[in-house]
Design a protein around this motif. Structure first.
Motif, PDB file in Angstrom:
ATOM      1  N   UNK A 221     -15.204   0.737   1.947  1.00 30.72           N
ATOM      2  CA  UNK A 221     -16.354   0.684   2.815  1.00 30.72           C
ATOM      3  C   UNK A 221     -16.399   1.990   3.625  1.00 30.72           C
ATOM      4  N   UNK A 222     -17.498   2.308   4.302  1.00 29.44           N
ATOM      5  CA  UNK A 222     -18.718   1.516   4.383  1.00 29.44           C
ATOM      6  C   UNK A 222     -19.646   1.665   3.176  1.00 29.44           C
ATOM      7  N   UNK A 223     -19.245   2.520   2.208  1.00 25.01           N
ATOM      8  CA  UNK A 223     -20.118   2.692   1.047  1.00 25.01           C
ATOM      9  C   UNK A 223     -20.405   1.355   0.375  1.00 25.01           C
TER      10      UNK A 223
ATOM     11  N   UNK B 116     -24.818  -2.358   4.667  1.00 26.94           N
ATOM     12  CA  UNK B 116     -25.813  -1.383   5.080  1.00 26.94           C
ATOM     13  C   UNK B 116     -26.113  -0.379   3.973  1.00 26.94           C
ATOM     14  N   UNK B 117     -25.112  -0.090   3.141  1.00 24.50           N
ATOM     15  CA  UNK B 117     -25.300   0.950   2.140  1.00 24.50           C
ATOM     16  C   UNK B 117     -25.459   0.394   0.734  1.00 24.50           C
TER      17      UNK B 117
ATOM     18  N   UNK C  16     -19.765   1.225  10.099  1.00 26.21           N
ATOM     19  CA  UNK C  16     -19.805   2.450  10.901  1.00 26.21           C
ATOM     20  C   UNK C  16     -19.919   2.138  12.384  1.00 26.21           C
ATOM     21  N   UNK C  17     -20.708   1.105  12.711  1.00 23.12           N
ATOM     22  CA  UNK C  17     -21.046   0.841  14.110  1.00 23.12           C
ATOM     23  C   UNK C  17     -20.207  -0.307  14.679  1.00 23.12           C
ATOM     24  N   UNK C  18     -20.382  -0.546  15.937  1.00 21.49           N
ATOM     25  CA  UNK C  18     -19.766  -1.684  16.631  1.00 21.49           C
ATOM     26  C   UNK C  18     -18.263  -1.791  16.438  1.00 21.49           C
ATOM     27  N   UNK C  19     -17.616  -0.662  16.465  1.00 18.44           N
ATOM     28  CA  UNK C  19     -16.157  -0.687  16.438  1.00 18.44           C
ATOM     29  C   UNK C  19     -15.528  -0.893  15.082  1.00 18.44           C
TER      30      UNK C  19
ATOM     31  N   UNK D 237     -13.283   1.855   8.859  1.00 21.17           N
ATOM     32  CA  UNK D 237     -12.987   1.797   7.423  1.00 21.17           C
ATOM     33  C   UNK D 237     -11.556   2.188   7.108  1.00 21.17           C
TER      34      UNK D 237
ATOM     35  N   UNK E 153     -23.223   9.016   7.752  1.00 26.61           N
ATOM     36  CA  UNK E 153     -23.448   8.092   6.635  1.00 26.61           C
ATOM     37  C   UNK E 153     -22.086   7.525   6.276  1.00 26.61           C
ATOM     38  N   UNK E 154     -21.828   7.311   4.994  1.00 27.26           N
ATOM     39  CA  UNK E 154     -20.536   6.756   4.591  1.00 27.26           C
ATOM     40  C   UNK E 154     -19.446   7.813   4.738  1.00 27.26           C
TER      41      UNK E 154
ATOM     42  N   UNK F 234     -18.111   8.349  10.022  1.00 31.22           N
ATOM     43  CA  UNK F 234     -19.115   8.166  11.057  1.00 31.22           C
ATOM     44  C   UNK F 234     -18.465   7.630  12.331  1.00 31.22           C
TER      45      UNK F 234
ATOM     46  N   UNK G 222     -16.413   9.015  14.173  1.00 31.69           N
ATOM     47  CA  UNK G 222     -15.066   9.536  14.401  1.00 31.69           C
ATOM     48  C   UNK G 222     -15.075  11.036  14.176  1.00 31.69           C
TER      49      UNK G 222
ATOM     50  N   UNK H 212     -22.730   5.958  17.032  1.00 27.31           N
ATOM     51  CA  UNK H 212     -22.046   4.784  16.464  1.00 27.31           C
ATOM     52  C   UNK H 212     -21.063   4.175  17.446  1.00 27.31           C
TER      53      UNK H 212
ATOM     54  N   UNK I 233     -21.326   0.888  21.247  1.00 29.03           N
ATOM     55  CA  UNK I 233     -21.194  -0.563  21.273  1.00 29.03           C
ATOM     56  C   UNK I 233     -22.388  -1.300  20.711  1.00 29.03           C
ATOM     57  N   UNK I 234     -23.501  -0.626  20.555  1.00 33.01           N
ATOM     58  CA  UNK I 234     -24.674  -1.302  20.001  1.00 33.01           C
ATOM     59  C   UNK I 234     -24.643  -1.248  18.483  1.00 33.01           C
ATOM     60  N   UNK I 235     -25.309  -2.231  17.890  1.00 31.00           N
ATOM     61  CA  UNK I 235     -25.440  -2.216  16.438  1.00 31.00           C
ATOM     62  C   UNK I 235     -26.391  -1.084  16.043  1.00 31.00           C
ATOM     63  N   UNK I 236     -26.066  -0.405  14.958  1.00 34.65           N
ATOM     64  CA  UNK I 236     -26.990   0.576  14.397  1.00 34.65           C
ATOM     65  C   UNK I 236     -27.564  -0.055  13.133  1.00 34.65           C
ATOM     66  N   UNK I 237     -28.839  -0.364  13.168  1.00 37.21           N
ATOM     67  CA  UNK I 237     -29.462  -1.073  12.048  1.00 37.21           C
ATOM     68  C   UNK I 237     -29.416  -0.205  10.798  1.00 37.21           C
ATOM     69  N   UNK I 238     -29.372  -0.831   9.619  1.00 37.61           N
ATOM     70  CA  UNK I 238     -29.389  -0.039   8.386  1.00 37.61           C
ATOM     71  C   UNK I 238     -30.567   0.935   8.354  1.00 37.61           C
TER      72      UNK I 238
ATOM     73  N   UNK J  33     -29.520   4.153   9.720  1.00 38.25           N
ATOM     74  CA  UNK J  33     -28.330   4.812   9.182  1.00 38.25           C
ATOM     75  C   UNK J  33     -28.694   5.653   7.960  1.00 38.25           C
ATOM     76  N   UNK J  34     -28.644   6.959   8.093  1.00 35.44           N
ATOM     77  CA  UNK J  34     -28.934   7.801   6.930  1.00 35.44           C
ATOM     78  C   UNK J  34     -27.969   7.441   5.806  1.00 35.44           C
TER      79      UNK J  34
ATOM     80  N   UNK K  60     -28.350   4.841   3.945  1.00 35.20           N
ATOM     81  CA  UNK K  60     -28.680   3.470   3.574  1.00 35.20           C
ATOM     82  C   UNK K  60     -29.989   3.459   2.786  1.00 35.20           C
TER      83      UNK K  60
ATOM     84  N   UNK L 154     -32.242   1.529   3.141  1.00 39.12           N
ATOM     85  CA  UNK L 154     -33.302   1.081   4.063  1.00 39.12           C
ATOM     86  C   UNK L 154     -33.689   2.164   5.067  1.00 39.12           C
TER      87      UNK L 154
END
Lengths: 694, 336
Positions: free
Chosen positions: A185-187, A191-192, A277-280, A283, B179-180, B197, B199, B300, B303-308, B311-312, B314, B316
Motif C-alpha cells: 500500500x497505498x498503491x 484510494x488508488x 497516506x492520510x490520517x496517520x 505504509x 501520491x503512492x 506521502x 513523510x 497528509x 489529521x483530516x482525511x484526504x479524500x481520494x 489525492x493525485x 487516484x 478519482x
C-alpha cells in the motif's frame, strides 16, 4: 451495484476480451489464458465423468485424510499452478524482449502478470511443493501412521486450494492485483485501486495463510509427539529436522502476513487507516509486517530443500552424512536468525545508519550456517561412491548455481551496495537464483527420489537427465543476464527500457525462458514415458535407491497404515545399518489391529465455503459471503455432534499384506547391486553398497 | 600495488565488458559521478572478491569430488562410515565466520560513511579524498505519478523531468510524494531512498565531475512507471547559474493551481499538454512561495482525511479538489 451480483457485471468476464477490447496480442493472451482455465477445468471434469471416476476421486482422494494422499495432492496443486507461473514467465520475457521503448503487452496486463507470477510461484507453487513433501515424508520418516491432526491437515490443503482457486478465478473474472507480489500500500489501497484486484490478493493470501499456519502447527506437533519409540531428536533424519524448523517458522512467520492482509482488508472495506497516506496511516508498517513474514518465508521454502539435498548426497554417495550435528545446528541457527533480518528488504526506507548496520550484519551472519551446509554436503560426497542419477544432476546444478546466489545475497546484505541495486533486476536475478536452484531443483530431485516410493515405479532416467540439464542451462540464460542490467540500474517491474544496450540481454533471457518452458514440459514428458514403461520401472519392494531412512523399509507404494508395527529405533539411519549388517526386513512377531482416522469431507467443505466467501467479498456479493460463513460455522457445529468411528484394519489384513511384501523380497533372493540401479533388474530390493565396506 | 590500484584494475575487469555498450547515463554506479557512488562500486568489487574466497572451494571442489569419487573409480578410497573431522569442522565454521567478520567491519564503515542522512561536510571530504567548495544546495523532490518534481526553494525555481546540480557543491535532497510510495535513485551519484506521502526522507550527495545520470523511480507505481526517469545533470557552477537564470525567466509559475494540475497522473508529455506548454522535454517554473514542499507534506499530516478526489494518482483525482494547507499551519519534522 446490485444486491444479487454486487459489483460484478458481464463486462468483467475476460473470455471475450478480443471482441470487446479489439484484437491485439495483449487481448489474445488475456482471453487465451481465461479460456485455458475454463477449458482445463471442463476437461478434467469431463474426463472424470467419462471414466466414471468421480466416486473413487471423492472417496480415495478428496475426502481422504491419509497424509500420503494429501501430500500428493499438494504437489499436484503445485504443478497445476506452476504451469500458469511458467507460462506467465514466458509471456513476460517475450514482452521484455520487445520492450525497447514499448512492448507487446498493455501496461495493466504487464503489471498483473508480474504480480500474479510472484504470488503464484511463492504461495501456490513453492509452498504446496514443500508442504506436500513434508506431508508425505514426515510420518514415514519418524515411524508414525499419520499426522497428529489428520483432519486439520486436510483443512490446510483446502485453504491452500482456496487461495489458488481465487487467483485462477481472477484470470477469468475481473483483474488481479497489480502492485507486485508484495502488494505494497497505498498503491493497493482503496484510494488508488478500488477495483477487485487487491481484494482477490487479500483473500487469496489471508485464507491460504491460515492453511499454512495450521500445517506448521500440525507438522511440529507430529514431530514432537509422534516419533517412533527410540527416535530421539538426534536420531531423526535430516529432512525431518529441516521440516521441524520449517514448521516452527510457518507457525510464527505466517501470522504477520495474515494480520497485514486483514489490516489491508480493514483499510479497503471499512475505511480504516493503517496504511493510507492520510490520517496517520503508515505504509512502512505494512512493509515491516510483510517482511517479518517474508524473510522467514525464504527459509520456510528452502530448508526442506536443504533436507532433500542432505538425504540425496548421503544416499547417492552410499555414505553416512558428514557432520550431522553441524547440519542440525546450522539448520536451527538459520531458523532463528531468519527472524532477525527482515529489515534488509528496506534499507532504503530512511533508517538510521546503526539500524542498517545491525540488520546488514545479521543478514551476513546467516551466510555462515548456509555456507557450512554447502561444505557439509561436499564432505558427504568426499570418500563416497557417487552414482550420477537424475537427482545428482540437480544436486550438481544446485552446488554451482546456489553459491552464485549466495554471493549476490551477501552483496545485497551490505546496505551501501543495496541502496544501488534494491528494486532493480539485480534483485530479480538474486531471488530466482536462490529459489530456482535452491528450492525447485531440490523439489525435482526429491520427486525423482520419492516418486517410486509413492507410485511404485521409477521415473525414466534419460528423460529425467535431459530435463535436469534443460533446467540448469535455461536458468543460467534466463536469470544471470539480469545481474548485469540490474547493476546498470534497470528497475524491476519495469515494462519498458530506453537503452538499446539492454536488448541483447533481454533476448538471451527470452531464449532461456523458452528453455525453462521446455524443461517444465520435460517433466511431463518424463512422467509420460515412465508411465508407459511402468512395468519395466516397477520397484514394488520399495527400496530402489539403497535408502537409509525408515520410509524405504516399506513397500512401494506404502500401505495406508505405513508400518505393520511401529518400529523401535536404536540409532540414526537405522535401516541402512540393518542392511549393512544383513538383517533388514524382519517379520514382526505379533500383529495388532490398526486404528486409522476416518475419511471426512471437512477439507472440501472448507474449500468450497472459503472460496465462495473470498469471491463474494471481492465482488461485494454480501449475501453469499454471509451464507458461506454460516454454512461453514453450521457445519462445524454439526460435525462436533457427530460420531466419527475410526477405521480399523484387522491384524489379519495387516499380516496378509506384510507377508505378501516380505515373501516377494525373499523370493527375489539377491538384492540388486548399485550397478543395476537404473536397469529393469531394480525391483526395489537393494543389495547395499555399505555391506561391502563394513 | 596499492589497494587503490587493485580496486581500479578489478573495477575495470568487472565492469569493462558489460556496460560498454550502454548509454552513458544508464551505466549507473558502475560509472560514478561522485564519491558516494564510487565508494559503492568499490564495496561491490571488494565484497565480490572476498566472497569468492568462500565459494571458490565449492566451484572447484565439487567437480573434482564428483569426478574422483565417481562409482566407477575403484582407486579412490571408499569410506562409508566417515562422518566427522574436527579440523574440517573448524575450517567449515571458521572460514565463513572470518569472512563475515571482515565484511561486517567493512559494511559498517561504509554505511556510516555514506549514510544518506549524513550531510556532506569537509571532514567527510577529507576522509574520502574529494574536493568540495561553495554553499550547500537544497533540492526538494516530490514524486508525482509519473514524473519527478524538483524544487529549488532557495533559488525560487522548480523543474519537472530534469534535475541539474552544480559540481563540487554538497547537495541535500528532501523527498516526499503526493501520491503512492516511490523510490528515488540517481545511481551515478548515490543509492536510492524511499519517498512517501506525508513523510520526508533525505539523501545527501555530491557530484565531483560533470556528467549525466538517470533519476529513476524504482518502486512500481502504476502504468507510467517505466517512463518515470528524469535526467540528472551535474554541471559546472556557471552552467548551473545559467540554468537557474533561464528557469527564473520562465512564464510558468508553480502556484497552487498549477501544481494541482501538474500533480495529476501522467508523464511529462501529459503535463505539458495539461499546462498548455508546447514542445517536449523538461519544464521549468518560477516558484512564488518557498514552502510548497512543506505544504505538500503537511496536507497528509493535519489529521483530516484526504479524500481520494484530492489525492493525485487516484483514479478519482480532480485538480479542483486539491487543497494545500496555508503555509502558516505547517508543522514539519526534519529529523528522521
Amino acid at each position: 451495484m446490485n444486491a444479487l451480483f454486487g459489483r460484478l457485471s458481464w463486462s468483467e468476464l475476460k473470455l471475450f476480451e478480443t471482441f470487446t477490447h479489439g484484437w491485439s496480442i495483449d487481448t489474445l493472451v488475456a482471453a487465451g489464458a481465461a479460456w485455458a482455465v475454463v477449458l482445463g477445468a471442463v476437461a478434467v471434469a469431463g474426463w472424470l465423468t467419462w471414466a466414471g471416476l468421480w466416486g473413487r476421486f471423492w472417496r480415495d482422494w478428496l475426502t481422504s485424510v491419509d497424509h500420503k494422499k494429501i501430500g500428493i495432492m499438494y504437489i499436484v496443486l503445485g504443478f497445476v499452478m506452476m504451469a500458469r507461473g511458467v507460462a506467465e514467465g514466458l509471456v513476460m520475457r517475450s514482452h521484455q524482449a520487445t520492450a525497447l521503448g514499448g512492448g507487446v503487452l498493455s501496461e495493466e496486463h504487464w503489471a498483473e502478470l508480474f504480480s500474479t507470477h510472484g504470488t503464484i510461484m511463492i504461495f501456490f507453487v513453492a509452498m504446496p511443493f514443500i508442504t506436500g513433501f513434508m506431508n508425505y515424508l514426515i510420518p514415514l520418516q519418524i515411524g508414525a501412521r499419520d499426522m497428529a491432526f489428520p483432519m486439520l491437515n486436510q483443512i490446510s490443503l483446502g485453504l491452500t486450494a482456496t487461495g489458488a482457486a481465487l487467483t485462477m478465478i481472477s484470470l477469468v473474472v475481473g483483474v488481479f492485483e497489480t502492485g507486485g507480489w508484495t502488494a505494497y500500500p497505498p498503491f493497493t489501497g482503496a484510494a488508488f485501486d478500488p477495483g477487485p484486484g487487491p481484494d482477490y490478493w487479500v483473500w487469496a493470501i489471508v485464507l491460504s495463510g491460515f492453511g499454512s499456519m495450521f500445517s506448521g502447527i500440525n507438522f511440529a506437533v507430529t514431530i514432537y509427539k509422534m516419533r517412533a519409540p527410540g527416535m530421539t531428536y538426534m536420531r531423526m533424519p535430516v529432512f525431518t529436522w529441516t521440516a521441524l524448523c520449517t514448521s516452527i517458522l510457518l507457525t510464527f512467520a505466517l501470522p504477520p502476513l495474515t494480520v497485514a492482509g486483514l489490516m489491508q482488508a480493514l483499510d479497503r472495506y471499512l475505511e480504516f487507516n493503517f496504511f493510507t497516506n492520510d490520517q496517520g496511516g503508515n505504509m512502512m508498517n505494512y512493509a515491516n509486517l510483510f517482511w517479518m513474514f517474508g524473510h522467514p518465508e525464504v527459509y520456510i521454502l528452502v530448508l526442506p530443500a536443504y533436507g532433500i539435498f542432505s538425504e540425496l548426497t548421503s544416499t547417492f554417495a552410499a555414505k553416512k552424512l558428514y557432520g550431522y550435528e553441524s547440519l542440525v545446528l546450522a539448520t536451527m541457527s538459520i531458523a532463528v536468525i531468519s527472524f532477525a533480518v527482515w529489515l534488509h528488504h528496506f534499507f532504503t526506507m530512511g533508517n538510521s545508519a546503526t539500524v542498517n548496520v545491525a540488520f546488514g550484519i545479521a543478514t551476513m551472519v546467516i551466510a555462515v550456517p548456509t555456507g557450512v551446509k554447502v561444505y557439509v554436503w561436499m564432505a558427504t560426497l568426499w570418500g563416497g561412491r557417487i552414482r550420477f542419477t537424475t537427482p545428482m544432476y540437480y544436486m550438481t546444478g544446485f552446488f554451482i548455481l546456489f553459491v552464485v546466489g549466495g554471493l549476490s545475497g551477501i552483496i545485497l546484505a551490505n546496505p551501501a551496495i543495496n541502496w544501488q541495486v534494491h528494486n532493480t533486476q539485480f534483485i530479480v536475478a538474486h531471488f530466482h537464483n536462490v529459489l530456482l536452484p535452491g528450492l525447485i531443483f531440490g523439489i525435482f530431485a526429491g520427486i525423482h527420489i520419492w516418486f517410486p516410493k509413492a507410485f511404485g515405479f521409477r521415473l525414466d532416467e534419460r528423460a529425467g537427465k535431459i530435463t535436469a540439464l534443460l533446467w540448469i542451462v535455461g536458468f543460467c540464460l534466463t536469470f544471470l543476464p539480469l545481474y548485469v542490467v540490474g547493476l546498470m540500474g534497470y528497475p524491476r517491474r519495469s515494462s519498458a527500457f530506453d537503452d538499446p544496450a539492454f536488448l541483447p540481454y533481454m533476448i538471451v533471457c527470452l531464449i532461456g525462458a523458452c528453455m525453462l518452458a521446455a524443461a517444465f514440459t520435460g517433466l511431463f514428458v518424463t512422467l509420460w514415458i515412465s508411465i508407459r514403461k511402468r512395468d519395466e520401472l516397477a520397484v514394488p519392494m520399495g527400496d530402489p535407491w539403497d535408502g537409509r531412512t525408515l520410509e524405504w523399509a516399506t513397500p512401494a507404494p506404502p500401505p495406508h497404515w505405513n508400518f505393520a508395527v511401529i518400529p523401535h529405533i536404536s540409532e540414526r539411519d537405522a535401516f541402512a545399518r540393518e542392511k549393512a549388517e544383513g538383517r533388514p526386513y524382519v517379520l514382526p512377531e505379533r500383529y495388532v489391529d490398526i486404528h486409522l482416522p476416518p475419511n471426512t469431507p471437512a477439507g472440501m467443505i472448507v474449500f468450497v465455503t472459503t472460496t465462495a466467501f473470498g469471491f463474494a467479498a471481492t465482488w461485494w456479493i454480501w449475501w453469499l459471503a454471509i451464507l458461506a460463513i454460516l454454512v461453514l460455522v453450521g457445519w462445524m457445529i454439526v460435525h462436533s455432534f457427530l460420531d466419527h468411528p475410526e477405521v480399523v484394519i484387522p491384524a489379519v489384513e495387516v499380516r496378509r499384506a506384510t507377508n505378501v511384501w516380505i515373501e516377494a523380497i525373499e523370493l527375489a533372493g539377491e538384492g540388486v547391486t548399485r550397478d543395476d540401479e537404473v536397469s529393469p533388474k531394480n525391483r526395489g530390493y537393494a543389495s547395499t553398497d555399505m555391506l561391502v565396506a563394513s | 600495488m596499492s589497494a587503490r590500484v587493485c580496486a581500479a584494475v578489478a573495477a575495470l575487469a568487472l565492469t569493462a565488458p558489460l556496460p560498454l555498450f550502454a548509454q552513458e547515463d544508464t551505466r549507473g554506479f558502475l560509472r560514478p559521478l561522485g564519491p558516494i557512488a564510487e565508494l559503492q562500486r568499490t564495496e561491490l568489487i571488494w565484497a565480490t572478491i572476498l566472497i569468492l574466497l568462500a565459494i571458490l572451494p565449492v566451484l572447484l571442489g565439487v567437480p573434482y569430488i564428483l569426478w574422483r569419487y565417481r562409482r566407477g573409480n575403484t582407486k579412490a578410497k571408499y569410506r562409508p562410515q566417515w562422518e566427522f573431522n574436527t579440523k574440517l569442522e573448524i575450517l567449515m565454521w571458521g572460514g565463513p565466520t572470518l569472512i563475515v567478520v571482515a565484511l561486517s567491519i567493512w559494511l559498517a564503515q561504509a554505511v556510516f560513511r555514506i549514510d544518506p542522512y549524513r550531510t556532506i561536510e569537509p571532514e567527510m571530504a577529507e576522509n574520502m579524498e574529494f574536493e568540495m567548495e561553495g554553499e550547500p544546495v537544497t533540492v526538494d523532490v516530490i514524486g508525482l505519478d509519473w514524473k519527478w518534481l524538483f524544487i529549488y526553494p532557495e533559488e525560487g525555481v522548480a523543474s519537472v523531468g530534469e534535475m541539474v546540480l552544480p559540481v563540487g557543491r554538497p547537495v541535500t535532497l528532501r523527498l516526499t510524494t503526493d501520491t503512492v510510495m516511490q523510490s528515488f535513485m540517481a545511481s551515478g551519484l548515490s543509492g536510492q531512498i524511499y519517498a512517501m506521502a506525508g513523510m520526508v526522507t533525505q539523501q545527501n550527495l555530491i557530484a565531483t565531475r560533470p556528467g549525466a545520470t538517470l533519476g529513476t523511480n524504482t518502486q512500481y507505481n502504476g502504468v507510467g512507471f517505466a517512463k518515470q526517469r528524469a535526467p540528472v545533470r551535474a554541471v559546472d557552477g556557471d552552467a548551473y547559474e545559467a540554468w537557474l537564470d533561464e528557469a527564473r525567466d520562465s512564464d510558468l509559475a508553480l502556484d497552487d493551481e498549477t501544481y494541482a494540475i501538474l500533480a495529476q497522473s501522467g508523464g511529462l508529455d501529459r503535463a505539458r499538454s495539461d499546462l498548455g506548454v508546447a514542445g517536449e522535454g523538461p519544464v521549468r517554473f518560477t516558484l512564488p512561495a518557498q514552502s510548497l514542499f512543506e505544504r505538500v507534506v503537511a496536507r497528509y499530516m493535519n489529521g483530516d482525511a484526504v479524500a481520494p478526489e484530492a489525492q493525485p494518482g487516484s483514479p478519482f483525482y480532480d485538480p479542483e479538489a486539491h487543497v494545500l494547507p496555508p503555509a502558516a499551519e505547517m508543522t514539519m519534522e526534519h529529523d528522521r
